[in-house]
Design an enzyme around this catalytic site. Structure first.
Site, mmCIF file in Angstrom:
data_model
loop_
_atom_site.group_PDB
_atom_site.id
_atom_site.type_symbol
_atom_site.label_atom_id
_atom_site.label_comp_id
_atom_site.label_asym_id
_atom_site.label_seq_id
_atom_site.Cartn_x
_atom_site.Cartn_y
_atom_site.Cartn_z
ATOM 1 N N ARG A 8 -17.036 27.129 -21.638
ATOM 2 C CA ARG A 8 -15.985 28.124 -21.872
ATOM 3 C C ARG A 8 -15.949 28.544 -23.330
ATOM 4 O O ARG A 8 -15.814 29.713 -23.653
ATOM 5 C CB ARG A 8 -14.618 27.533 -21.492
ATOM 6 C CG ARG A 8 -14.446 27.338 -20.003
ATOM 7 C CD ARG A 8 -13.315 26.395 -19.715
ATOM 8 N NE ARG A 8 -13.588 25.070 -20.303
ATOM 9 C CZ ARG A 8 -12.912 23.980 -20.035
ATOM 10 N NH1 ARG A 8 -11.891 24.032 -19.237
ATOM 11 N NH2 ARG A 8 -13.229 22.827 -20.582
ATOM 12 N N HIS B 174 -13.718 27.392 -12.243
ATOM 13 C CA HIS B 174 -14.773 26.707 -11.481
ATOM 14 C C HIS B 174 -15.383 27.667 -10.454
ATOM 15 O O HIS B 174 -16.606 27.708 -10.274
ATOM 16 C CB HIS B 174 -14.211 25.499 -10.712
ATOM 17 C CG HIS B 174 -13.737 24.374 -11.569
ATOM 18 N ND1 HIS B 174 -12.495 23.796 -11.416
ATOM 19 C CD2 HIS B 174 -14.323 23.696 -12.586
ATOM 20 C CE1 HIS B 174 -12.346 22.807 -12.280
ATOM 21 N NE2 HIS B 174 -13.448 22.734 -13.013
ATOM 22 N N LYS C 198 -10.380 6.573 -13.213
ATOM 23 C CA LYS C 198 -9.624 7.681 -13.803
ATOM 24 C C LYS C 198 -8.480 8.061 -12.868
ATOM 25 O O LYS C 198 -8.702 8.266 -11.670
ATOM 26 C CB LYS C 198 -10.599 8.872 -13.974
ATOM 27 C CG LYS C 198 -10.131 9.885 -14.998
ATOM 28 C CD LYS C 198 -11.243 10.886 -15.259
ATOM 29 C CE LYS C 198 -10.700 12.210 -15.744
ATOM 30 N NZ LYS C 198 -11.731 13.226 -15.850
ATOM 31 N N SER D 13 -8.525 22.344 -15.733
ATOM 32 C CA SER D 13 -7.685 21.610 -14.776
ATOM 33 C C SER D 13 -6.594 20.860 -15.519
ATOM 34 O O SER D 13 -5.452 20.779 -15.062
ATOM 35 C CB SER D 13 -8.530 20.608 -13.986
ATOM 36 O OG SER D 13 -9.539 21.259 -13.275
#
Ligand code: PNS
Length: 166
Positions: free
Chosen positions: A92, A17, A41, A130
């Site tokens: 990515r 990030h 979440k 993450s």
């Protein structure tokens, strides 16, 4: 004043990030790192904790202004409120592309004036997420070099407080 929003869960912020924020900073005068407040979440850190960690690890002196904020609801509404001209997202690998394309096109449908800019993360960060960081950490693996050391410390503290509470 060219302002972009860099939205995400950032649970927690990774070195990947940080790489995207640094790249975004070369293109915009201001980057708003916007943490999604999603009560549905389950997350390791609260939104406040995530924002605090972001503020602590982000560079103090930079060519562009970096603001840390949180938002709820539609991203395009938040971007309009902040008068941003673009949304920044990191890609990515090809596997990210499908999900990102779907979001970008949906956001374009909702707000045609708002561009989504995809930035490629550096190769060294292309496998960091993450989700994996948390998984490795929870299973006792080493996460050094994947997240800032402050974040690693906060994860250790979080685990210790969870263990204490049973
Ligand atoms: O880091 P993440 O979890 O991949 O980030 C996803 C995020 C926050 C960018 C996305 O879930 C989002 O924008 N949520 C806000 C709600 C919204 O606008 N949904 C429509 C997107 S097409």
């Amino acid at each position: 004043m060219r302002k972009a929003i860099y939205p995400g869960s950032f649970d927690p912020i990774t070195n990947g990030h940080l790489d995207i924020i640094a790249r975004g900073c070369t293109l915009f005068d201001e980057v708003v790192v916007a943490v999604l407040n999603n009560p549905d979440k389950s997350s390791m850190f609260t939104v406040e904790e995530r924002c605090e960690m972001l503020r602590e690890v982000l560079p103090q002196a930079s060519n562009c202004r970096i603001e840390v904020d949180s938002f709820q609801g539609l991203l395009v509404d938040y971007a309009k409120k902040k008068k941003a001209i673009a949304i920044v997202r990191g890609i990515r690998a090809i596997s990210d592309y499908e999900y990102e394309l779907q979001m970008a096109l949906m956001n374009r449908r909702l707000a045609p004036e708002l561009e989504t800019i995809f930035l490629m993360s550096g190769e060294a960060f292309s496998y960091i997420s993450s989700r994996l960081v948390k998984q490795i950490f929870n299973l006792g693996g080493k996460i050094e070099g994947l997240v800032p050391s402050l974040v690693e410390q906060r994860m250790t503290d979080k685990l210790a407080s969870k263990t204490r509470r049973g």
